[in-house]
Design a protein around this motif. Structure first.
Motif, PDB file in Angstrom:
ATOM      1  N   SER A  11       0.829  -1.196   0.000  1.00 30.84           N
ATOM      2  CA  SER A  11       0.000   0.000   0.000  1.00 30.84           C
ATOM      3  C   SER A  11       0.874   1.261   0.000  1.00 30.84           C
ATOM      4  N   ALA A  12       0.518   2.230  -0.845  1.00 28.12           N
ATOM      5  CA  ALA A  12       1.218   3.515  -0.968  1.00 28.12           C
ATOM      6  C   ALA A  12       2.642   3.390  -1.497  1.00 28.12           C
ATOM      7  N   TYR A  73     -11.228  -9.124   2.710  1.00 22.32           N
ATOM      8  CA  TYR A  73     -10.534  -8.536   3.857  1.00 22.32           C
ATOM      9  C   TYR A  73     -11.556  -8.125   4.905  1.00 22.32           C
ATOM     10  N   GLU A  74     -11.265  -8.473   6.144  1.00 20.41           N
ATOM     11  CA  GLU A  74     -12.108  -8.049   7.258  1.00 20.41           C
ATOM     12  C   GLU A  74     -11.652  -6.649   7.649  1.00 20.41           C
ATOM     13  N   THR A  75     -12.358  -5.648   7.169  1.00 24.15           N
ATOM     14  CA  THR A  75     -11.990  -4.261   7.455  1.00 24.15           C
ATOM     15  C   THR A  75     -12.791  -3.765   8.651  1.00 24.15           C
ATOM     16  N   VAL A  76     -12.452  -2.586   9.109  1.00 20.16           N
ATOM     17  CA  VAL A  76     -13.203  -2.003  10.221  1.00 20.16           C
ATOM     18  C   VAL A  76     -14.617  -1.616   9.779  1.00 20.16           C
ATOM     19  N   GLU A 139      -4.810   9.861   2.484  1.00 21.72           N
ATOM     20  CA  GLU A 139      -6.059   9.705   3.233  1.00 21.72           C
ATOM     21  C   GLU A 139      -6.617  11.060   3.657  1.00 21.72           C
ATOM     22  N   LYS A 140      -5.732  12.015   3.927  1.00 15.52           N
ATOM     23  CA  LYS A 140      -6.172  13.363   4.327  1.00 15.52           C
ATOM     24  C   LYS A 140      -7.006  14.037   3.238  1.00 15.52           C
ATOM     25  N   THR A 141      -6.802  13.645   1.986  1.00 17.30           N
ATOM     26  CA  THR A 141      -7.527  14.273   0.872  1.00 17.30           C
ATOM     27  C   THR A 141      -8.942  13.707   0.698  1.00 17.30           C
ATOM     28  N   GLN A 142      -9.242  12.612   1.390  1.00 10.56           N
ATOM     29  CA  GLN A 142     -10.556  11.991   1.266  1.00 10.56           C
ATOM     30  C   GLN A 142     -11.600  12.782   2.070  1.00 10.56           C
ATOM     31  N   LYS A 143     -12.830  12.763   1.598  1.00 19.83           N
ATOM     32  CA  LYS A 143     -13.915  13.462   2.294  1.00 19.83           C
ATOM     33  C   LYS A 143     -14.103  12.890   3.702  1.00 19.83           C
ATOM     34  N   ARG A 148      -8.090   4.204  10.426  1.00 14.62           N
ATOM     35  CA  ARG A 148      -8.002   2.844  11.003  1.00 14.62           C
ATOM     36  C   ARG A 148      -7.813   1.803   9.906  1.00 14.62           C
ATOM     37  N   GLU A 149      -8.519   1.986   8.793  1.00 13.39           N
ATOM     38  CA  GLU A 149      -8.378   1.058   7.664  1.00 13.39           C
ATOM     39  C   GLU A 149      -6.982   1.175   7.059  1.00 13.39           C
TER      40      GLU A 149
END
Length: 198
Positions: A11-12, A73-76, A139-143, A148-149
């Motif tokens: 990821s990333a 995947y078991e996500t939050v 992630e900061k750019t997301q609404k 946690r995810e």
């Protein structure tokens, strides 16, 4: 005989950017749209990043024997599945070249389905600290940021991409993505050598 170039990385690591850059510069590559039961992120479009579907539709495809590979995947936020469907998008006997993106687990299942000679891995690698910084910034750019995810995914990658797993899947070559231009130059050079017709 066609081949599938398969982009993957933690990821990333920048794998999405690499994937897009490859498509921009190699117009002869066909793409394959995967399916997911997770909700679309801001800016994602149906049929572009994924086919967005639900659990019931996925189960129907599985009963019909059309699932090539599936990861849940078991996500939050509950279980999210990502899967590749035998829906006519991939036909290696057509002599075409395909570009896909996914996880190491999906790569291994695709390789088992299509054969080792049918898949060429493009594994993107970046220092873990840099990856974490990139992931937080994205992630900061997301609404509605889902930190946690992000953390769950980051920790899961440590297990999924262990060195032993990479070696088992025949992934020896690594493309370091600290300088995107240099990384892309190396990837495209290697891809072109695979696409030479003798």
């Amino acid at each position: 005989m066609g081949k599938i170039f398969y982009v993957m990385g933690k990821s990333a690591s920048g794998k999405d950017t690499v994937y897009k850059k490859i498509l921009e510069s190699r117009k002869n590559l066909k793409t394959v749209v995967l399916y997911t039961t997770r909700p679309a992120r801001d800016g994602e479009q149906e049929g572009v990043e994924y086919h967005f579907t639900n659990q019931e539709s996925m189960e129907k495809l599985e009963i019909q024997g059309k699932l090539i590979e599936k990861r849940t995947y078991e996500t939050v936020y509950g279980p999210w599945s990502y899967f590749t469907v035998d829906d006519g998008q991939i036909n290696l006997s057509d002599g075409n070249y395909y570009l896909m993106i996914g996880t190491l687990e999906s790569y291994e299942k695709m390789r088992n389905y299509f054969g080792e000679e049918g898949l060429i891995p493009i594994y993107i690698e970046v220092d873990d600290g840099i990856r974490l910084e990139r992931a937080v910034q994205r992630e900061k750019t997301q609404k509605n940021p889902k930190y946690r995810e992000l953390c769950r995914r980051y920790l899961a990658d440590e297990e999924d991409f262990k060195e032993g797993n990479l070696i088992r899947c025949g992934i020896l070559k690594r493309y370091e993505n600290y300088n995107l231009e240099a990384c892309m130059e190396e990837i495209l050079k290697d891809m072109d050598s695979e696409m030479i017709v003798y």
